[in-house]
Design an enzyme around this catalytic site. Sequence first.
Site, mmCIF file in Angstrom:
data_model
loop_
_atom_site.group_PDB
_atom_site.id
_atom_site.type_symbol
_atom_site.label_atom_id
_atom_site.label_comp_id
_atom_site.label_asym_id
_atom_site.label_seq_id
_atom_site.Cartn_x
_atom_site.Cartn_y
_atom_site.Cartn_z
ATOM 1 N N SER A 99 22.521 140.188 50.618
ATOM 2 C CA SER A 99 23.917 139.865 50.318
ATOM 3 C C SER A 99 24.100 139.874 48.808
ATOM 4 O O SER A 99 23.150 139.653 48.041
ATOM 5 C CB SER A 99 24.259 138.477 50.869
ATOM 6 O OG SER A 99 25.494 138.013 50.368
ATOM 7 N N TYR B 143 22.959 129.090 51.585
ATOM 8 C CA TYR B 143 23.041 130.501 51.963
ATOM 9 C C TYR B 143 22.631 131.386 50.793
ATOM 10 O O TYR B 143 21.816 132.319 50.936
ATOM 11 C CB TYR B 143 24.463 130.831 52.411
ATOM 12 C CG TYR B 143 24.697 132.304 52.659
ATOM 13 C CD1 TYR B 143 24.310 132.893 53.858
ATOM 14 C CD2 TYR B 143 25.324 133.100 51.692
ATOM 15 C CE1 TYR B 143 24.530 134.241 54.089
ATOM 16 C CE2 TYR B 143 25.542 134.450 51.920
ATOM 17 C CZ TYR B 143 25.147 135.017 53.126
ATOM 18 O OH TYR B 143 25.364 136.356 53.342
#
Length: 275
Positions: free
Chosen positions: A144, A157
């Site tokens: 990501s 995250y």
Amino acid sequence: MKTNDVKNKVIIITGGTGGIGTAICQLLKNQGAIIVSASRGINPTQSQNRKTNEIGNESLWIQTNINSFKSWNDLINSVQIKFHRIDILINCIGMLIPGSFESLTDHEIEYVTRTNILSIMYGVKAVLPLMRKQKYGHIINIGSLGGMIPMPYEATYSATKFAVRGFSLSLSKELQGTGISVSLISPGPVRTKMLELEATDERSTIAFVNKPLKPVQVAKAIINLINHPTVEVVLPKLTGKLAAIACHTPKLFSVVFPILDFVGGKRLRKFRNKS
């Protein structure tokens, strides 16, 4: 891209019931690949009392706990027995819990960490002996942009995605010369249920700075990565270059954060109004 580049290749995909995972499975299946889709969730087309479902072209959907090393070993052994090889492993699983770090419980922190990084490590460790024996294979991990730039109010995250990036780049060098390739693809925001979850917290502005990609855009990039292996791909490319600069200059990120926060907040509210 040749349509037969992935034909008959045995490909394990985790998170195959998610937005990106579903798009990957569909594109690869359409090109004749043999898909083993492994997920904790339930395949909507599957009978509730079955653990394995034939989905055509010898492809399988398997419900399993991919956060467990034992389950990973069982999965790899099952695929090896049925198909005698594994050409590609695509780790597409991921999850987040938006909000301040201090609001998370210890169970939530552990669950996000286990899902986003330990499950990937377990899968890679389980598949490597077979790929070494084959003397070939391709491991693709989904990262990501949150693994390149900080994401306030999604700190756990972001930390796990930083870990995925470090693990993938390190392992790629470690396996150099073995015939086994390791690739990392780091997309920006993608229009999935995860993005909808992020939109529930008005402070998750960084996730909305860029226009969300469609899952199929990521899937097409992954197929291109299979056909033309490289160590790292960032989507979109321009944002990736800016993220790389921010990654190496934290002070610069601090300076531009108020602008990103403003732009992301505006787009977050627009996204929520359209959803």
